[in-house]
Design a protein around this motif. Structure first.
Motif, mmCIF file in Angstrom:
data_model
loop_
_atom_site.group_PDB
_atom_site.id
_atom_site.type_symbol
_atom_site.label_atom_id
_atom_site.label_comp_id
_atom_site.label_asym_id
_atom_site.label_seq_id
_atom_site.Cartn_x
_atom_site.Cartn_y
_atom_site.Cartn_z
ATOM 1 N N SER A 143 0.814 -1.212 0.000
ATOM 2 C CA SER A 143 0.000 0.000 0.000
ATOM 3 C C SER A 143 0.849 1.263 0.000
ATOM 4 O O SER A 143 0.322 2.363 -0.153
ATOM 5 C CB SER A 143 -0.922 0.005 1.217
ATOM 6 O OG SER A 143 -0.171 0.196 2.407
ATOM 7 N N GLY A 144 2.173 1.124 0.203
ATOM 8 C CA GLY A 144 3.051 2.275 0.212
ATOM 9 C C GLY A 144 3.659 2.597 1.562
ATOM 10 O O GLY A 144 4.457 3.538 1.681
ATOM 11 N N MET A 145 3.319 1.842 2.581
ATOM 12 C CA MET A 145 3.907 2.064 3.900
ATOM 13 C C MET A 145 5.360 1.607 3.883
ATOM 14 O O MET A 145 5.723 0.644 3.198
ATOM 15 C CB MET A 145 3.133 1.296 4.970
ATOM 16 C CG MET A 145 1.690 1.743 5.129
ATOM 17 S SD MET A 145 0.758 0.732 6.338
ATOM 18 C CE MET A 145 1.561 1.231 7.856
ATOM 19 N N SER A 146 6.206 2.294 4.636
ATOM 20 C CA SER A 146 7.593 1.880 4.743
ATOM 21 C C SER A 146 7.686 0.633 5.624
ATOM 22 O O SER A 146 6.745 0.281 6.342
ATOM 23 C CB SER A 146 8.439 2.997 5.355
ATOM 24 O OG SER A 146 8.083 3.204 6.716
ATOM 25 N N VAL A 147 8.837 -0.017 5.561
ATOM 26 C CA VAL A 147 9.036 -1.204 6.395
ATOM 27 C C VAL A 147 8.909 -0.835 7.867
ATOM 28 O O VAL A 147 8.321 -1.589 8.667
ATOM 29 C CB VAL A 147 10.413 -1.840 6.105
ATOM 30 C CG1 VAL A 147 10.724 -2.941 7.111
ATOM 31 C CG2 VAL A 147 10.450 -2.397 4.682
ATOM 32 N N PHE A 148 9.450 0.316 8.253
ATOM 33 C CA PHE A 148 9.356 0.753 9.646
ATOM 34 C C PHE A 148 7.905 0.989 10.041
ATOM 35 O O PHE A 148 7.465 0.555 11.115
ATOM 36 C CB PHE A 148 10.165 2.028 9.853
ATOM 37 C CG PHE A 148 10.004 2.626 11.231
ATOM 38 C CD1 PHE A 148 10.702 2.096 12.312
ATOM 39 C CD2 PHE A 148 9.140 3.696 11.443
ATOM 40 C CE1 PHE A 148 10.543 2.629 13.587
ATOM 41 C CE2 PHE A 148 8.987 4.234 12.711
ATOM 42 C CZ PHE A 148 9.693 3.697 13.785
ATOM 43 N N GLU A 149 7.149 1.677 9.196
ATOM 44 C CA GLU A 149 5.742 1.960 9.504
ATOM 45 C C GLU A 149 4.932 0.673 9.612
ATOM 46 O O GLU A 149 4.108 0.512 10.523
ATOM 47 C CB GLU A 149 5.151 2.873 8.434
ATOM 48 C CG GLU A 149 5.702 4.286 8.453
ATOM 49 C CD GLU A 149 5.300 5.093 7.236
ATOM 50 O OE1 GLU A 149 5.353 6.334 7.308
ATOM 51 O OE2 GLU A 149 4.941 4.482 6.206
ATOM 52 N N ALA A 150 5.163 -0.246 8.660
ATOM 53 C CA ALA A 150 4.439 -1.511 8.689
ATOM 54 C C ALA A 150 4.802 -2.323 9.931
ATOM 55 O O ALA A 150 3.933 -2.937 10.559
ATOM 56 C CB ALA A 150 4.728 -2.316 7.426
ATOM 57 N N SER A 151 6.068 -2.316 10.291
ATOM 58 C CA SER A 151 6.507 -3.051 11.484
ATOM 59 C C SER A 151 5.906 -2.438 12.743
ATOM 60 O O SER A 151 5.458 -3.167 13.652
ATOM 61 C CB SER A 151 8.032 -3.044 11.577
ATOM 62 O OG SER A 151 8.623 -3.666 10.443
ATOM 63 N N ALA A 152 5.903 -1.111 12.818
ATOM 64 C CA ALA A 152 5.333 -0.439 13.980
ATOM 65 C C ALA A 152 3.838 -0.714 14.094
ATOM 66 O O ALA A 152 3.321 -0.957 15.194
ATOM 67 C CB ALA A 152 5.586 1.064 13.887
ATOM 68 N N MET A 153 3.144 -0.714 12.962
ATOM 69 C CA MET A 153 1.709 -0.994 12.985
ATOM 70 C C MET A 153 1.445 -2.424 13.435
ATOM 71 O O MET A 153 0.516 -2.689 14.194
ATOM 72 C CB MET A 153 1.102 -0.762 11.600
ATOM 73 C CG MET A 153 -0.413 -0.790 11.576
ATOM 74 S SD MET A 153 -1.071 -0.420 9.936
ATOM 75 C CE MET A 153 -2.785 -0.058 10.349
ATOM 76 N N THR A 154 2.287 -3.356 12.991
ATOM 77 C CA THR A 154 2.130 -4.755 13.397
ATOM 78 C C THR A 154 2.262 -4.910 14.899
ATOM 79 O O THR A 154 1.471 -5.603 15.544
ATOM 80 C CB THR A 154 3.181 -5.629 12.690
ATOM 81 O OG1 THR A 154 2.948 -5.593 11.269
ATOM 82 C CG2 THR A 154 3.112 -7.068 13.163
ATOM 83 N N LEU A 155 3.256 -4.256 15.483
ATOM 84 C CA LEU A 155 3.513 -4.405 16.908
ATOM 85 C C LEU A 155 2.532 -3.628 17.774
ATOM 86 O O LEU A 155 2.118 -4.098 18.837
ATOM 87 C CB LEU A 155 4.944 -3.959 17.229
ATOM 88 C CG LEU A 155 6.069 -4.859 16.696
ATOM 89 C CD1 LEU A 155 7.410 -4.178 16.890
ATOM 90 C CD2 LEU A 155 6.040 -6.211 17.390
#
Length: 243
Positions: A41-53
């Protein structure tokens, strides 16, 4: 919760692990698809990881992702996540008598980690709160075992999806695969007439309201299903009393 060694050593902890294990592959598949979807969707790896946690709520993550992509206002994204997760208010009210003896931080951890599947398994096994310290410890250990495998399956699979997202070609049709995965989980949870009714009503409402901007048809579908089911729940006891 997981810092209490008594829980890990209790036989109910292993029982909780075993009883949620049949659902673990489905949870992992859902987490994998959500991880891929976030990066695609365009989220960065950091953003996606933070959202997961931080979020740890697959349905609200999947509901929020298209809104983020569409550039929806923050209030719309937050309102959607709130509506999707309204069921956890009901879960919390039901679990309150089981967990009120615990310190606040342990109740917060349980609230963060308890999901639909662990809630269903726990309440099916323990319809009433334990009356003794040993009974309460057994119930908490069982819930901890449920939550641990559920959380681990989701988190590991989500990070795998985030790591592999850029290497997976769009031609694989992962979006459709994700829909099939969610459909399979939904069918497995449709274990009562009320749940089947809410799913059917939400589906019809989402299609009828599809033309609304910013994916607001999702919010409408949730609201219609919740209102209808609450109305049916209020009517049914009255009908039973008359009969």
């Amino acid at each position: 919760m997981f810092f209490d060694a008594r829980l890990h050593r209790h036989p109910a902890f292993l029982q909780g692990l075993r009883e949620v294990s049949p659902q673990a592959p489905g949870i992992a598949a859902w987490g994998l698809m959500t991880g891929v979807a976030m990066v695609k969707s365009g989220m960065s790896v950091f953003e996606a990881s933070a959202m997961t946690l931080l979020v740890f709520a697959g349905s609200s993550q999947l509901a929020a992702i298209p809104l983020i992509v569409a550039g929806a206002p923050a209030w719309v994204i937050l309102a959607t996540g709130f509506c999707v997760n309204l069921r956890f208010v009901v879960f919390s009210l039901h679990l309150r008598p089981f967990l009120m003896h615990l310190p606040l931080w342990q109740r917060l951890v349980h609230g963060y980690l308890t999901t639909d599947i662990s809630y269903v398994l726990f309440t099916r096994k323990y319809p009433k709160p334990g009356q003794t310290a040993l009974a309460r410890l057994e119930q908490e250990a069982y819930l901890a075992g449920n939550d641990f495998l559920n959380w681990a399956s989701w988190i590991v699979a989500s990070f795998v999806g985030i790591a592999l997202a850029h290497g997976i070609p769009p031609s694989w049709g992962l979006g459709f695969a994700g829909i099939l995965c969610l459909l399979g989980i939904q069918c497995s949870l449709a274990s009562s007439r009320m749940r089947m009714l809410s799913a059917a009503v939400a589906g019809v409402a989402a299609v009828v309201a599809y033309a609304l901007p910013l994916k607001l048809n999702i919010v409408v579908a949730i609201a219609v299903a919740v209102i209808l089911c609450l109305t049916v729940e209020k009517i049914r006891p009255a009908e039973g009393a008359v009969a």
